[in-house]
Design a protein around this motif. Structure first.
Motif, PDB file in Angstrom:
ATOM      1  N   VAL A 196       0.841  -1.197   0.000  1.00  0.00           N
ATOM      2  CA  VAL A 196       0.000   0.000   0.000  1.00  0.00           C
ATOM      3  C   VAL A 196       0.876   1.247   0.000  1.00  0.00           C
ATOM      4  O   VAL A 196       1.910   1.289   0.666  1.00  0.00           O
ATOM      5  CB  VAL A 196      -0.921   0.041   1.248  1.00  0.00           C
ATOM      6  CG1 VAL A 196      -1.835   1.266   1.198  1.00  0.00           C
ATOM      7  CG2 VAL A 196      -1.754  -1.234   1.334  1.00  0.00           C
ATOM      8  N   ASP A 197       0.464   2.252  -0.775  1.00  0.00           N
ATOM      9  CA  ASP A 197       1.160   3.533  -0.743  1.00  0.00           C
ATOM     10  C   ASP A 197       0.183   4.642  -1.104  1.00  0.00           C
ATOM     11  O   ASP A 197      -0.928   4.397  -1.597  1.00  0.00           O
ATOM     12  CB  ASP A 197       2.346   3.542  -1.722  1.00  0.00           C
ATOM     13  CG  ASP A 197       3.464   4.498  -1.291  1.00  0.00           C
ATOM     14  OD1 ASP A 197       3.182   5.428  -0.516  1.00  0.00           O
ATOM     15  OD2 ASP A 197       4.602   4.323  -1.743  1.00  0.00           O
ATOM     16  N   ASN A 198       0.635   5.856  -0.852  1.00  0.00           N
ATOM     17  CA  ASN A 198      -0.128   7.046  -1.220  1.00  0.00           C
ATOM     18  C   ASN A 198      -0.246   7.150  -2.733  1.00  0.00           C
ATOM     19  O   ASN A 198       0.688   6.836  -3.470  1.00  0.00           O
ATOM     20  CB  ASN A 198       0.585   8.267  -0.629  1.00  0.00           C
ATOM     21  CG  ASN A 198       0.015   9.565  -1.122  1.00  0.00           C
ATOM     22  OD1 ASN A 198       0.527  10.149  -2.065  1.00  0.00           O
ATOM     23  ND2 ASN A 198      -1.048  10.029  -0.505  1.00  0.00           N
ATOM     24  N   ASP A 199      -1.404   7.622  -3.227  1.00  0.00           N
ATOM     25  CA  ASP A 199      -1.638   7.651  -4.671  1.00  0.00           C
ATOM     26  C   ASP A 199      -0.693   8.585  -5.421  1.00  0.00           C
ATOM     27  O   ASP A 199      -0.315   8.305  -6.569  1.00  0.00           O
ATOM     28  CB  ASP A 199      -3.097   8.010  -4.977  1.00  0.00           C
ATOM     29  CG  ASP A 199      -3.555   9.322  -4.345  1.00  0.00           C
ATOM     30  OD1 ASP A 199      -2.750  10.001  -3.662  1.00  0.00           O
ATOM     31  OD2 ASP A 199      -4.735   9.673  -4.526  1.00  0.00           O
ATOM     32  N   ALA A 200      -0.266   9.681  -4.799  1.00  0.00           N
ATOM     33  CA  ALA A 200       0.667  10.590  -5.477  1.00  0.00           C
ATOM     34  C   ALA A 200       2.043   9.940  -5.626  1.00  0.00           C
ATOM     35  O   ALA A 200       2.717  10.122  -6.647  1.00  0.00           O
ATOM     36  CB  ALA A 200       0.781  11.907  -4.716  1.00  0.00           C
ATOM     37  N   ASN A 201       2.470   9.180  -4.625  1.00  0.00           N
ATOM     38  CA  ASN A 201       3.728   8.443  -4.742  1.00  0.00           C
ATOM     39  C   ASN A 201       3.675   7.480  -5.928  1.00  0.00           C
ATOM     40  O   ASN A 201       4.629   7.361  -6.704  1.00  0.00           O
ATOM     41  CB  ASN A 201       4.015   7.653  -3.466  1.00  0.00           C
ATOM     42  CG  ASN A 201       4.524   8.531  -2.338  1.00  0.00           C
ATOM     43  OD1 ASN A 201       4.911   9.678  -2.553  1.00  0.00           O
ATOM     44  ND2 ASN A 201       4.510   8.005  -1.131  1.00  0.00           N
ATOM     45  N   LEU A 202       2.542   6.793  -6.070  1.00  0.00           N
ATOM     46  CA  LEU A 202       2.402   5.856  -7.182  1.00  0.00           C
ATOM     47  C   LEU A 202       2.358   6.591  -8.517  1.00  0.00           C
ATOM     48  O   LEU A 202       2.845   6.075  -9.535  1.00  0.00           O
ATOM     49  CB  LEU A 202       1.148   5.000  -6.992  1.00  0.00           C
ATOM     50  CG  LEU A 202       1.134   4.111  -5.740  1.00  0.00           C
ATOM     51  CD1 LEU A 202      -0.046   3.160  -5.782  1.00  0.00           C
ATOM     52  CD2 LEU A 202       2.437   3.337  -5.597  1.00  0.00           C
ATOM     53  N   GLY A 203       1.792   7.794  -8.530  1.00  0.00           N
ATOM     54  CA  GLY A 203       1.799   8.592  -9.756  1.00  0.00           C
ATOM     55  C   GLY A 203       3.217   8.932 -10.188  1.00  0.00           C
ATOM     56  O   GLY A 203       3.547   8.904 -11.388  1.00  0.00           O
ATOM     57  N   ALA A 204       4.079   9.245  -9.226  1.00  0.00           N
ATOM     58  CA  ALA A 204       5.482   9.543  -9.537  1.00  0.00           C
ATOM     59  C   ALA A 204       6.173   8.308 -10.117  1.00  0.00           C
ATOM     60  O   ALA A 204       6.917   8.403 -11.108  1.00  0.00           O
ATOM     61  CB  ALA A 204       6.208  10.022  -8.284  1.00  0.00           C
ATOM     62  N   LEU A 205       5.942   7.132  -9.519  1.00  0.00           N
ATOM     63  CA  LEU A 205       6.524   5.905 -10.040  1.00  0.00           C
ATOM     64  C   LEU A 205       6.048   5.625 -11.458  1.00  0.00           C
ATOM     65  O   LEU A 205       6.822   5.217 -12.332  1.00  0.00           O
ATOM     66  CB  LEU A 205       6.175   4.724  -9.137  1.00  0.00           C
ATOM     67  CG  LEU A 205       6.772   4.701  -7.735  1.00  0.00           C
ATOM     68  CD1 LEU A 205       6.317   3.443  -6.991  1.00  0.00           C
ATOM     69  CD2 LEU A 205       8.288   4.768  -7.769  1.00  0.00           C
ATOM     70  N   ALA A 206       4.749   5.849 -11.695  1.00  0.00           N
ATOM     71  CA  ALA A 206       4.185   5.589 -13.019  1.00  0.00           C
ATOM     72  C   ALA A 206       4.784   6.497 -14.078  1.00  0.00           C
ATOM     73  O   ALA A 206       5.171   6.051 -15.162  1.00  0.00           O
ATOM     74  CB  ALA A 206       2.664   5.762 -12.972  1.00  0.00           C
ATOM     75  N   GLU A 207       4.865   7.787 -13.790  1.00  0.00           N
ATOM     76  CA  GLU A 207       5.394   8.727 -14.781  1.00  0.00           C
ATOM     77  C   GLU A 207       6.870   8.469 -15.056  1.00  0.00           C
ATOM     78  O   GLU A 207       7.333   8.589 -16.189  1.00  0.00           O
ATOM     79  CB  GLU A 207       5.174  10.168 -14.310  1.00  0.00           C
ATOM     80  CG  GLU A 207       3.731  10.641 -14.366  1.00  0.00           C
ATOM     81  CD  GLU A 207       3.228  10.855 -15.795  1.00  0.00           C
ATOM     82  OE1 GLU A 207       4.058  10.897 -16.721  1.00  0.00           O
ATOM     83  OE2 GLU A 207       1.999  10.981 -15.968  1.00  0.00           O
ATOM     84  N   ALA A 208       7.625   8.110 -14.013  1.00  0.00           N
ATOM     85  CA  ALA A 208       9.057   7.876 -14.186  1.00  0.00           C
ATOM     86  C   ALA A 208       9.340   6.600 -14.968  1.00  0.00           C
ATOM     87  O   ALA A 208      10.355   6.502 -15.657  1.00  0.00           O
ATOM     88  CB  ALA A 208       9.750   7.820 -12.827  1.00  0.00           C
TER      89      ALA A 208
END
Length: 445
Positions: A196-208
């Motif tokens: 589980v993680d915060n959605d903004a953290n996952l957004g950063a992983l996705a974009e990178a």
């Protein structure tokens, strides 16, 4: 005479070296098909060492041989190797303030099946878990998958998450969830290992990993929706802070005398630029006589649809962009990233919002921190959450600790395919695995 345990350090070192070489090899194949000779050259290893690892990977079903490639001469044709992206499945859950989405993914994070439904997260944990369990069942059926084929479940939630425990901590946009251990509860509900993680953290992983700026080592992803949060990538690794609360940009005070937002902080960014605030502000402007062709009452969807054309919508987004730029300038001066990516539902306002953010942020940022930094809209749209969850799961599986678990799932799936070929019944569901691999961006794939 040497005692038996005196060999343990050397044995462990050899095992660790082999695991590292295996992960490097899988990382190469995750990007493209290669022959053994290509891999040996890129990794600087002997052909025999590569062949040994490849034989093992083929035996567990993680790698396939997929035809040959000409050498350009009269010698043997090279056999190409391919990562079997169906060797294990991943389950990605994107939980928002007003929706729930579950996707089954392959090891390239390509969607095999997906379900999205409206859902008010303020209904609380238990109704949400019941919904996610039902969506998971539907998605697995749609993808023709058994739960035992799923290696991991990755979940993004719209609030601060204690990364060590999976517990939500005082989430301003998730009433009734404070202290809830999402990870443990979903593991019990799904009988699968959960991250589980915060959605903004996952957004950063996705974009990178998957976006237009993939490969960038220093990147900040700002998600603008019901709430506002940021994922901060520094040196190729997600910066979560001591407990996982880094990046809460929505609660930065941009005006000490401003209105109080959901977090209780006066003049916080969320009190100026979150979805409900923008919608209320637009309705107030209409009452004040601001010209508009939008229907009454104005909704956030109206404002997004007509952002480039309606004078009131344009004014609202320019003002929101100005406030976002003020907060973003702080992150630019603190971290000097190569890119700031604007995502989330409100990014659909497009160029009107983006131009206002750029003007506001760049005018407040030191030149050394602004000259080489791009501020752009995200390119993954509504898929950012599930792709970020996929990236988080890959970063856990493709590690020395995660590799044995991946092997186990791949081997079981390989055996299941062999049994299916002989018309044997499918294997029984396995017990919940114990996978304690640390999750960190910059893994092998």
């Amino acid at each position: 005479m040497l005692h038996a345990d005196s060999h343990t350090p050397d044995t462990l070192d050899l095992a660790a070296i082999r695991a590292r070489h295996t992960l490097l090899l899988l990382g190469l194949l995750w990007n493209r098909d290669l022959a053994r000779v290509d891999i040996a050259r890129e990794l600087g290893l002997s052909r025999s060492a590569i062949s040994s690892i490849v034989t093992e990977l083929i035996s567990v079903g993680l790698v396939n041989e997929v035809g040959t490639r000409g050498t350009g001469g009269v010698g043997r044709r090279a056999t190409l190797l391919n990562l079997n992206t169906r060797a294990a499945a991943l389950l990605a859950i994107d939980l928002g303030a007003s929706h729930a989405r579950v996707d089954a993914l392959d090891l390239h994070c390509r969607t095999l099946a997906s379900r999205t439904v409206p859902h008010d997260i303020s209904r609380g944990p238990q109704p949400t878990y019941a919904l996610l369990k039902d969506l998971t069942r539907q998605v697995l059926a749609d993808a023709q998958l058994h739960a035992a084929q799923v290696a991991l479940v990755g979940v993004g939630v719209p609030g601060p998450v204690d990364h060590d425990t999976g517990r939500v901590v005082q989430p301003p946009n998730m009433p009734g969830w404070d202290g809830e251990n999402v990870r443990a509860a979903l593991q019990d509900a799904l009988n699968l290992e959960v991250l589980v993680d915060n959605d903004a953290n996952l957004g950063a992983l996705a974009e990178a990993r998957f976006g237009a700026h993939r490969g960038i080592q220093d990147l900040i992803y700002v998600k603008v929706a019901t709430g506002i949060g940021a994922g901060v990538l520094l040196g190729g690794r997600l910066h979560r802070g001591t407990r996982g609360g880094a990046g809460e940009i929505g609660h930065i005070s941009i005006n000490e005398q401003g209105p109080v937002g959901r977090s209780g902080n006066p003049g916080s960014l969320e009190s100026y630029a979150a979805a409900q605030v923008i919608e209320n502000h637009a309705r107030s402007l209409r009452l004040q006589g601001h010209p508009t062709d939008l229907p009454d009452p104005i909704t956030i969807e109206d404002l997004l649809t007509h952002a480039a054309h309606d004078p009131l919508a344009r004014a609202v987004w320019e003002e929101a962009g100005h406030h976002l730029g003020v907060a973003i300038s702080t992150t630019l001066n603190l971290f000097n990233p190569a890119a700031v990516i604007i995502g989330g539902r409100l990014a659909q306002a497009g160029d009107v919002l983006l131009r206002a953010i750029r003007v506001s942020a760049q005018s407040r940022t030191m030149r050394i921190n602004a000259d080489r930094t791009r501020i752009d809209l995200g390119t993954l749209g509504q898929d950012a959450g599930v792709m970020g969850a996929g990236a988080m799961m890959l970063d856990s599986l493709f590690t020395p600790r995660g590799l044995p678990h991946l092997y186990g799932i791949a081997r079981m799936n390989q055996n299941a395919r062999d049994l299916a070929g002989s018309r044997a019944p499918p294997p029984a569901p396995r017990p919940t695995p114990t996978l304690n691999a640390p999750v960190s961006h910059g893994g092998t794939p």
